[in-house]
Design a protein around this motif. Structure first.
Motif, short mmCIF file in Angstrom:
data_model
loop_
_atom_site.label_atom_id
_atom_site.label_comp_id
_atom_site.label_asym_id
_atom_site.label_seq_id
_atom_site.Cartn_x
_atom_site.Cartn_y
_atom_site.Cartn_z
N VAL A 61 0.23 -0.80 -7.78
CA VAL A 61 1.59 -1.07 -7.30
C VAL A 61 2.01 0.08 -6.39
N VAL A 62 2.59 -0.26 -5.24
CA VAL A 62 3.01 0.76 -4.27
C VAL A 62 4.25 1.48 -4.80
N GLU A 63 4.11 2.78 -5.01
CA GLU A 63 5.22 3.57 -5.57
C GLU A 63 5.98 4.38 -4.54
N GLU A 64 5.24 4.85 -3.52
CA GLU A 64 5.90 5.61 -2.45
C GLU A 64 5.32 5.17 -1.13
N ALA A 65 6.10 5.29 -0.07
CA ALA A 65 5.61 4.83 1.24
C ALA A 65 6.04 5.79 2.33
N GLY A 66 5.18 5.90 3.36
CA GLY A 66 5.52 6.68 4.54
C GLY A 66 6.59 5.95 5.34
N SER A 67 7.09 6.61 6.39
CA SER A 67 8.28 6.10 7.08
C SER A 67 8.08 4.72 7.70
N SER A 68 6.85 4.38 8.12
CA SER A 68 6.67 3.06 8.72
C SER A 68 6.08 2.05 7.75
N ALA A 69 5.99 2.40 6.48
CA ALA A 69 5.36 1.51 5.50
C ALA A 69 6.29 1.15 4.34
N VAL A 70 7.59 1.35 4.54
CA VAL A 70 8.54 1.16 3.42
C VAL A 70 8.59 -0.29 2.93
N SER A 71 8.19 -1.23 3.77
CA SER A 71 8.24 -2.64 3.34
C SER A 71 7.25 -2.91 2.20
N TRP A 72 6.33 -1.98 1.96
CA TRP A 72 5.34 -2.16 0.89
C TRP A 72 5.86 -1.72 -0.48
N LEU A 73 6.96 -1.01 -0.49
CA LEU A 73 7.45 -0.42 -1.75
C LEU A 73 7.60 -1.48 -2.85
N GLY A 74 7.03 -1.18 -4.02
CA GLY A 74 7.17 -2.07 -5.18
C GLY A 74 6.20 -3.22 -5.22
N LYS A 75 5.40 -3.39 -4.16
CA LYS A 75 4.50 -4.55 -4.12
C LYS A 75 3.22 -4.29 -4.91
N ALA A 76 2.75 -5.38 -5.56
CA ALA A 76 1.43 -5.34 -6.21
C ALA A 76 0.40 -5.63 -5.14
N VAL A 77 -0.65 -4.82 -5.10
CA VAL A 77 -1.61 -4.94 -4.00
C VAL A 77 -3.06 -4.78 -4.48
N LEU A 78 -3.94 -5.36 -3.66
CA LEU A 78 -5.37 -5.04 -3.73
C LEU A 78 -5.63 -4.10 -2.57
N ILE A 79 -6.44 -3.08 -2.80
CA ILE A 79 -6.83 -2.19 -1.71
C ILE A 79 -8.23 -2.59 -1.28
N PRO A 80 -8.39 -3.14 -0.07
CA PRO A 80 -9.74 -3.54 0.36
C PRO A 80 -10.71 -2.37 0.29
N ALA A 81 -11.94 -2.65 -0.14
CA ALA A 81 -12.93 -1.59 -0.31
C ALA A 81 -13.26 -0.93 1.03
N VAL A 82 -13.20 -1.71 2.11
CA VAL A 82 -13.46 -1.15 3.44
C VAL A 82 -12.27 -1.50 4.33
#
Ligand SMILES: [Zn+2]
Ligand SMILES: [Zn+2]
Length: 352
Positions: A61-82
Protein backbone atom coordinates in the motif's frame (compact mmCIF):
# COMPACT_ATOMS: atom_id res chain seq x y z
CA UNK A 1 27.68 -12.19 -1.14
CA UNK A 2 27.74 -11.80 2.61
CA UNK A 3 25.87 -8.52 2.83
CA UNK A 4 22.99 -9.89 0.75
CA UNK A 5 22.52 -12.27 3.64
CA UNK A 6 21.13 -9.45 5.74
CA UNK A 7 17.95 -8.72 3.86
CA UNK A 8 16.30 -7.09 6.87
CA UNK A 9 18.72 -4.18 6.97
CA UNK A 10 16.38 -1.76 5.22
CA UNK A 11 14.09 -2.01 8.23
CA UNK A 12 16.74 -0.40 10.33
CA UNK A 13 17.39 2.49 7.99
CA UNK A 14 15.79 5.88 7.76
CA UNK A 15 13.98 6.11 4.45
CA UNK A 16 15.72 8.52 2.07
CA UNK A 17 13.76 11.50 0.71
CA UNK A 18 11.43 10.63 -2.17
CA UNK A 19 12.03 11.88 -5.69
CA UNK A 20 9.03 13.65 -7.27
CA UNK A 21 7.85 10.50 -9.10
CA UNK A 22 8.64 8.02 -6.33
CA UNK A 23 6.44 6.41 -3.70
CA UNK A 24 7.05 4.68 -0.41
CA UNK A 25 5.13 1.40 -0.37
CA UNK A 26 4.40 -0.46 2.85
CA UNK A 27 5.02 -4.07 1.86
CA UNK A 28 2.00 -6.39 2.22
CA UNK A 29 3.85 -9.43 0.90
CA UNK A 30 6.92 -10.35 -1.11
CA UNK A 31 7.31 -13.68 -2.90
CA UNK A 32 10.50 -15.70 -2.81
CA UNK A 33 11.69 -16.46 -6.35
CA UNK A 34 14.26 -18.87 -7.77
CA UNK A 35 16.14 -15.74 -8.89
CA UNK A 36 16.48 -14.53 -5.28
CA UNK A 37 17.99 -17.90 -4.41
CA UNK A 38 20.35 -17.55 -7.40
CA UNK A 39 21.53 -14.16 -6.10
CA UNK A 40 21.84 -15.40 -2.54
CA UNK A 41 23.35 -18.84 -2.96
CA UNK A 42 24.65 -19.33 -6.49
CA UNK A 43 26.83 -16.30 -7.14
CA UNK A 44 24.51 -14.59 -9.64
CA UNK A 45 25.50 -10.91 -9.57
CA UNK A 46 22.98 -8.20 -8.76
CA UNK A 47 23.00 -5.01 -10.86
CA UNK A 48 23.40 -2.79 -7.80
CA UNK A 49 26.41 -3.50 -5.68
CA UNK A 50 25.96 -4.60 -2.09
CA UNK A 51 24.42 -3.92 0.33
CA UNK A 52 21.10 -4.67 -1.32
CA UNK A 53 17.71 -5.85 -0.09
CA UNK A 54 16.42 -8.70 -2.27
CA UNK A 55 12.81 -9.38 -3.30
CA UNK A 56 11.05 -8.48 -6.56
CA UNK A 57 7.52 -9.92 -6.18
CA UNK A 58 5.96 -7.16 -4.16
CA UNK A 59 2.49 -6.02 -3.25
CA UNK A 60 1.67 -3.29 -0.79
CA UNK A 61 0.00 0.00 0.00
CA UNK A 62 1.37 3.43 -0.96
CA UNK A 63 2.07 5.32 2.26
CA UNK A 64 4.04 8.32 1.05
CA UNK A 65 4.43 9.93 -2.35
CA UNK A 66 6.72 12.41 -4.09
CA UNK A 67 5.30 15.70 -5.34
CA UNK A 68 4.15 14.36 -8.73
CA UNK A 69 2.90 11.00 -7.43
CA UNK A 70 0.37 12.05 -4.77
CA UNK A 71 -2.51 10.44 -6.67
CA UNK A 72 -1.08 7.06 -5.59
CA UNK A 73 -1.47 7.73 -1.87
CA UNK A 74 -3.42 5.00 -0.07
CA UNK A 75 -3.67 2.74 -3.12
CA UNK A 76 -3.07 -1.00 -3.00
CA UNK A 77 -0.55 -1.86 -5.69
CA UNK A 78 1.53 -4.53 -7.35
CA UNK A 79 5.08 -3.45 -8.10
CA UNK A 80 6.10 -4.91 -11.47
CA UNK A 81 9.28 -6.97 -11.19
CA UNK A 82 10.79 -5.07 -14.13
CA UNK A 83 9.92 -1.37 -14.44
CA UNK A 84 11.11 0.38 -17.62
CA UNK A 85 11.88 4.11 -17.73
CA UNK A 86 9.26 4.72 -20.41
CA UNK A 87 11.21 7.51 -22.09
CA UNK A 88 14.39 6.05 -23.67
CA UNK A 89 14.69 5.06 -27.33
CA UNK A 90 14.08 1.37 -26.55
CA UNK A 91 10.98 2.19 -24.50
CA UNK A 92 9.67 4.47 -27.27
CA UNK A 93 10.00 1.54 -29.67
CA UNK A 94 7.98 -0.61 -27.28
CA UNK A 95 11.05 -2.61 -26.26
CA UNK A 96 10.31 -1.98 -22.60
CA UNK A 97 11.67 -5.27 -21.25
CA UNK A 98 15.18 -4.42 -22.43
CA UNK A 99 15.10 -0.78 -21.28
CA UNK A 100 18.61 -0.10 -20.00
CA UNK A 101 17.29 2.33 -17.40
CA UNK A 102 14.91 -0.28 -16.03
CA UNK A 103 14.50 -0.83 -12.31
CA UNK A 104 14.01 -4.27 -10.81
CA UNK A 105 13.53 -4.23 -7.04
CA UNK A 106 16.03 -6.53 -5.35
CA UNK A 107 18.41 -6.16 -8.29
CA UNK A 108 18.81 -2.51 -9.42
CA UNK A 109 17.23 -1.00 -6.31
CA UNK A 110 16.37 -2.24 -2.81
CA UNK A 111 13.61 -4.83 -2.89
CA UNK A 112 10.64 -6.10 -0.93
CA UNK A 113 12.09 -8.22 1.87
CA UNK A 114 11.55 -5.23 4.14
CA UNK A 115 8.75 -3.32 5.84
CA UNK A 116 8.82 -0.64 3.11
CA UNK A 117 10.23 -0.13 -0.35
CA UNK A 118 10.78 3.00 -2.47
CA UNK A 119 9.94 2.61 -6.17
CA UNK A 120 9.08 4.77 -9.18
CA UNK A 121 5.31 5.27 -9.40
CA UNK A 122 4.94 5.34 -13.18
CA UNK A 123 4.17 1.67 -13.79
CA UNK A 124 2.62 0.57 -10.52
CA UNK A 125 -0.42 -1.64 -11.05
CA UNK A 126 -3.48 -0.78 -8.97
CA UNK A 127 -5.20 -3.67 -7.19
CA UNK A 128 -8.88 -2.95 -6.59
CA UNK A 129 -9.28 -4.23 -3.03
CA UNK A 130 -10.92 -2.34 -0.20
CA UNK A 131 -8.01 -3.03 2.15
CA UNK A 132 -5.17 -5.45 2.80
CA UNK A 133 -7.36 -8.07 4.42
CA UNK A 134 -10.02 -8.01 1.69
CA UNK A 135 -10.09 -10.91 -0.74
CA UNK A 136 -9.51 -10.09 -4.38
CA UNK A 137 -12.48 -10.95 -6.62
CA UNK A 138 -13.13 -14.68 -6.80
CA UNK A 139 -9.49 -15.46 -6.11
CA UNK A 140 -9.81 -15.82 -2.34
CA UNK A 141 -6.40 -14.16 -2.19
CA UNK A 142 -5.24 -11.32 0.05
CA UNK A 143 -3.09 -8.47 -1.23
CA UNK A 144 -0.02 -10.20 0.27
CA UNK A 145 -0.69 -13.40 -1.67
CA UNK A 146 -1.22 -11.43 -4.89
CA UNK A 147 2.45 -10.38 -4.74
CA UNK A 148 3.38 -13.47 -6.79
CA UNK A 149 1.60 -11.96 -9.80
CA UNK A 150 4.60 -9.64 -10.15
CA UNK A 151 6.73 -12.46 -11.53
CA UNK A 152 5.39 -16.01 -11.13
CA UNK A 153 2.15 -15.19 -12.99
CA UNK A 154 3.24 -12.44 -15.40
CA UNK A 155 6.56 -13.89 -16.62
CA UNK A 156 4.94 -17.05 -18.08
CA UNK A 157 2.11 -14.85 -19.39
CA UNK A 158 4.69 -12.87 -21.40
CA UNK A 159 6.23 -16.14 -22.65
CA UNK A 160 2.80 -17.31 -23.77
CA UNK A 161 2.33 -14.01 -25.64
CA UNK A 162 5.75 -14.43 -27.26
CA UNK A 163 4.88 -17.99 -28.26
CA UNK A 164 1.78 -16.75 -30.10
CA UNK A 165 -0.25 -19.46 -28.38
CA UNK A 166 -3.68 -20.04 -29.90
CA UNK A 167 -6.54 -22.37 -28.91
CA UNK A 168 -5.87 -25.93 -30.03
CA UNK A 169 -2.08 -25.59 -29.78
CA UNK A 170 -0.02 -28.23 -28.03
CA UNK A 171 1.80 -26.45 -25.17
CA UNK A 172 4.58 -28.30 -23.38
CA UNK A 173 5.84 -27.12 -19.99
CA UNK A 174 9.11 -28.47 -18.64
CA UNK A 175 9.02 -27.76 -14.92
CA UNK A 176 5.84 -27.27 -12.88
CA UNK A 177 7.32 -24.98 -10.25
CA UNK A 178 6.24 -21.52 -9.09
CA UNK A 179 6.46 -20.02 -12.57
CA UNK A 180 5.61 -23.03 -14.75
CA UNK A 181 2.51 -23.76 -12.70
CA UNK A 182 0.80 -20.48 -13.60
CA UNK A 183 1.93 -20.90 -17.21
CA UNK A 184 0.21 -24.29 -17.29
CA UNK A 185 -3.03 -22.79 -15.98
CA UNK A 186 -2.97 -19.82 -18.36
CA UNK A 187 -2.18 -21.98 -21.42
CA UNK A 188 -4.99 -24.40 -20.55
CA UNK A 189 -7.42 -21.51 -20.02
CA UNK A 190 -6.49 -20.19 -23.45
CA UNK A 191 -7.54 -23.52 -24.96
CA UNK A 192 -4.16 -25.21 -25.42
CA UNK A 193 -3.64 -28.95 -24.92
CA UNK A 194 -1.09 -28.88 -22.15
CA UNK A 195 1.67 -31.42 -21.60
CA UNK A 196 3.55 -31.15 -18.31
CA UNK A 197 6.94 -32.68 -17.55
CA UNK A 198 8.33 -32.63 -14.03
CA UNK A 199 10.52 -34.92 -11.97
CA UNK A 200 8.11 -34.64 -9.02
CA UNK A 201 5.14 -37.02 -9.33
CA UNK A 202 3.23 -35.02 -6.72
CA UNK A 203 3.38 -31.92 -8.94
CA UNK A 204 2.26 -33.93 -11.96
CA UNK A 205 -0.73 -35.19 -9.99
CA UNK A 206 -1.58 -31.64 -8.86
CA UNK A 207 -1.38 -30.11 -12.33
CA UNK A 208 -3.43 -32.90 -13.86
CA UNK A 209 -6.22 -31.15 -11.88
CA UNK A 210 -5.07 -27.66 -12.92
CA UNK A 211 -4.79 -27.77 -16.69
CA UNK A 212 -2.43 -30.60 -17.72
CA UNK A 213 -3.91 -33.06 -20.21
CA UNK A 214 -0.81 -35.26 -20.33
CA UNK A 215 1.84 -35.60 -17.62
CA UNK A 216 5.23 -37.26 -17.95
CA UNK A 217 7.98 -37.79 -15.40
CA UNK A 218 11.23 -37.41 -17.37
CA UNK A 219 13.08 -39.34 -14.64
CA UNK A 220 11.72 -42.59 -16.00
CA UNK A 221 12.46 -42.18 -19.73
CA UNK A 222 14.95 -40.53 -22.07
CA UNK A 223 14.31 -37.58 -24.39
CA UNK A 224 13.62 -39.76 -27.43
CA UNK A 225 11.03 -41.84 -25.57
CA UNK A 226 9.39 -38.67 -24.20
CA UNK A 227 9.18 -37.19 -27.68
CA UNK A 228 7.64 -40.41 -28.96
CA UNK A 229 5.04 -40.59 -26.22
CA UNK A 230 3.99 -36.98 -26.84
CA UNK A 231 3.82 -37.69 -30.58
CA UNK A 232 1.62 -40.76 -30.14
CA UNK A 233 -0.66 -38.91 -27.70
CA UNK A 234 -0.99 -36.05 -30.19
CA UNK A 235 -1.76 -38.51 -32.98
CA UNK A 236 -4.35 -40.38 -30.91
CA UNK A 237 -6.10 -37.10 -30.04
CA UNK A 238 -5.73 -35.76 -33.60
CA UNK A 239 -4.00 -32.60 -32.33
CA UNK A 240 -1.53 -30.54 -34.39
CA UNK A 241 1.67 -32.61 -34.73
CA UNK A 242 3.65 -29.44 -35.55
CA UNK A 243 4.10 -25.91 -34.16
CA UNK A 244 4.37 -27.12 -30.58
CA UNK A 245 4.85 -24.31 -28.08
CA UNK A 246 7.54 -25.42 -25.64
CA UNK A 247 8.11 -23.59 -22.34
CA UNK A 248 11.29 -24.25 -20.38
CA UNK A 249 10.28 -23.33 -16.85
CA UNK A 250 12.57 -25.58 -14.83
CA UNK A 251 15.65 -23.35 -15.03
CA UNK A 252 17.90 -26.42 -15.24
CA UNK A 253 20.38 -27.60 -17.88
CA UNK A 254 18.58 -30.94 -18.14
CA UNK A 255 15.26 -29.20 -18.64
CA UNK A 256 16.75 -26.98 -21.34
CA UNK A 257 18.20 -29.96 -23.20
CA UNK A 258 14.90 -31.78 -22.98
CA UNK A 259 12.99 -28.70 -24.18
CA UNK A 260 15.28 -28.38 -27.19
CA UNK A 261 14.92 -32.08 -28.03
CA UNK A 262 11.13 -31.65 -28.31
CA UNK A 263 11.32 -29.07 -31.12
CA UNK A 264 9.24 -29.85 -34.16
CA UNK A 265 8.41 -27.99 -37.38
CA UNK A 266 7.38 -24.43 -36.64
CA UNK A 267 7.93 -24.80 -32.88
CA UNK A 268 8.55 -21.92 -30.57
CA UNK A 269 10.76 -22.67 -27.61
CA UNK A 270 10.36 -20.12 -24.81
CA UNK A 271 13.14 -19.94 -22.26
CA UNK A 272 11.55 -18.79 -19.01
CA UNK A 273 13.74 -20.42 -16.35
CA UNK A 274 17.28 -19.31 -15.52
CA UNK A 275 20.37 -21.34 -14.78
CA UNK A 276 24.10 -20.52 -14.74
CA UNK A 277 24.77 -23.92 -16.34
CA UNK A 278 25.41 -24.27 -20.07
CA UNK A 279 24.10 -26.93 -22.43
CA UNK A 280 25.35 -28.66 -25.56
CA UNK A 281 22.83 -28.23 -28.39
CA UNK A 282 22.72 -28.68 -32.15
CA UNK A 283 21.49 -25.17 -32.84
CA UNK A 284 20.93 -26.02 -36.51
CA UNK A 285 17.79 -27.85 -35.43
CA UNK A 286 16.18 -24.40 -35.30
CA UNK A 287 16.99 -23.99 -38.98
CA UNK A 288 15.95 -27.50 -39.94
CA UNK A 289 12.61 -27.16 -38.16
CA UNK A 290 12.11 -23.51 -39.10
CA UNK A 291 11.69 -23.08 -35.35
CA UNK A 292 12.34 -20.19 -32.98
CA UNK A 293 13.87 -19.95 -29.54
CA UNK A 294 12.75 -16.92 -27.53
CA UNK A 295 13.65 -15.63 -24.10
CA UNK A 296 11.83 -13.05 -22.01
CA UNK A 297 13.04 -10.88 -19.19
CA UNK A 298 9.98 -10.36 -17.05
CA UNK A 299 6.75 -9.09 -18.53
CA UNK A 300 5.57 -5.89 -20.18
CA UNK A 301 3.83 -3.79 -17.54
CA UNK A 302 0.92 -3.42 -19.98
CA UNK A 303 0.00 -7.10 -19.42
CA UNK A 304 -0.35 -6.77 -15.63
CA UNK A 305 -4.04 -5.84 -15.73
CA UNK A 306 -4.70 -8.96 -17.83
CA UNK A 307 -2.86 -11.09 -15.27
CA UNK A 308 -5.00 -9.52 -12.54
CA UNK A 309 -8.13 -10.35 -14.56
CA UNK A 310 -7.13 -14.02 -14.78
CA UNK A 311 -6.79 -14.14 -10.99
CA UNK A 312 -9.82 -11.96 -10.18
CA UNK A 313 -12.13 -14.18 -12.24
CA UNK A 314 -10.87 -17.31 -10.50
CA UNK A 315 -9.93 -18.82 -13.84
CA UNK A 316 -6.34 -19.06 -12.67
CA UNK A 317 -6.02 -20.41 -9.14
CA UNK A 318 -3.42 -18.64 -7.04
CA UNK A 319 -4.11 -19.49 -3.40
CA UNK A 320 -3.36 -23.27 -3.57
CA UNK A 321 0.11 -22.45 -4.88
CA UNK A 322 1.34 -19.93 -2.34
CA UNK A 323 2.30 -20.32 1.30
CA UNK A 324 2.73 -17.33 3.59
CA UNK A 325 5.39 -16.99 6.27
CA UNK A 326 6.29 -14.18 8.70
CA UNK A 327 9.13 -12.19 7.11
CA UNK A 328 11.19 -12.64 10.27
CA UNK A 329 11.56 -16.30 9.21
CA UNK A 330 13.28 -15.27 5.97
CA UNK A 331 16.52 -17.11 6.68
CA UNK A 332 14.87 -20.46 7.26
CA UNK A 333 12.43 -19.94 4.35
CA UNK A 334 15.36 -19.22 2.01
CA UNK A 335 17.20 -22.26 3.31
CA UNK A 336 14.20 -24.57 2.95
CA UNK A 337 13.36 -23.14 -0.51
CA UNK A 338 16.91 -23.70 -1.64
CA UNK A 339 16.65 -27.32 -0.47
CA UNK A 340 13.28 -27.57 -2.30
CA UNK A 341 11.45 -28.38 0.90
CA UNK A 342 8.61 -25.91 0.29
CA UNK A 343 6.16 -27.01 -2.40
CA UNK A 344 4.25 -23.75 -2.81
CA UNK A 345 5.74 -20.37 -3.62
CA UNK A 346 6.65 -18.73 -0.30
CA UNK A 347 5.32 -15.23 0.37
CA UNK A 348 6.90 -13.33 3.23
CA UNK A 349 4.71 -10.98 5.23
CA UNK A 350 6.34 -8.24 7.34
CA UNK A 351 5.79 -9.01 11.03
CA UNK A 352 7.81 -6.23 12.57
ZN1 LIG B 1 11.64 -13.83 -10.06
ZN1 LIG C 1 13.52 2.96 -21.11
Amino acid sequence: MEAVGKPMRQFDRDAPALQADEVLVRVAGCGVCHTDLGFFYDGVNTMKSLPLTLGHEISGVVEEAGSSAVSWLGKAVLIPAVMPCGTCDLCKKGQVRICRNQKMPGNHIDGGFASHVIVPSKYLCVVDVADEKALFGKSGATLAQLSVIADAVTTPLQAIKNAGLVPGDVAIFIGAGGVGGYGIQIAASLGAHVVVLDVDDKKLETYSRFGASLTINPKTSDAKAIRKSIQSWVKEKAYNPFEWKIFETSGTAKGQELAFSLLTFGSRLCVVGFTMDSVNLRLSNLMAFDAQAIGNWGCDVSYYPEALDWIRSGQIQLVPFVQTFPMSEINSVFDRSHRKEIDQRPVLIPDF
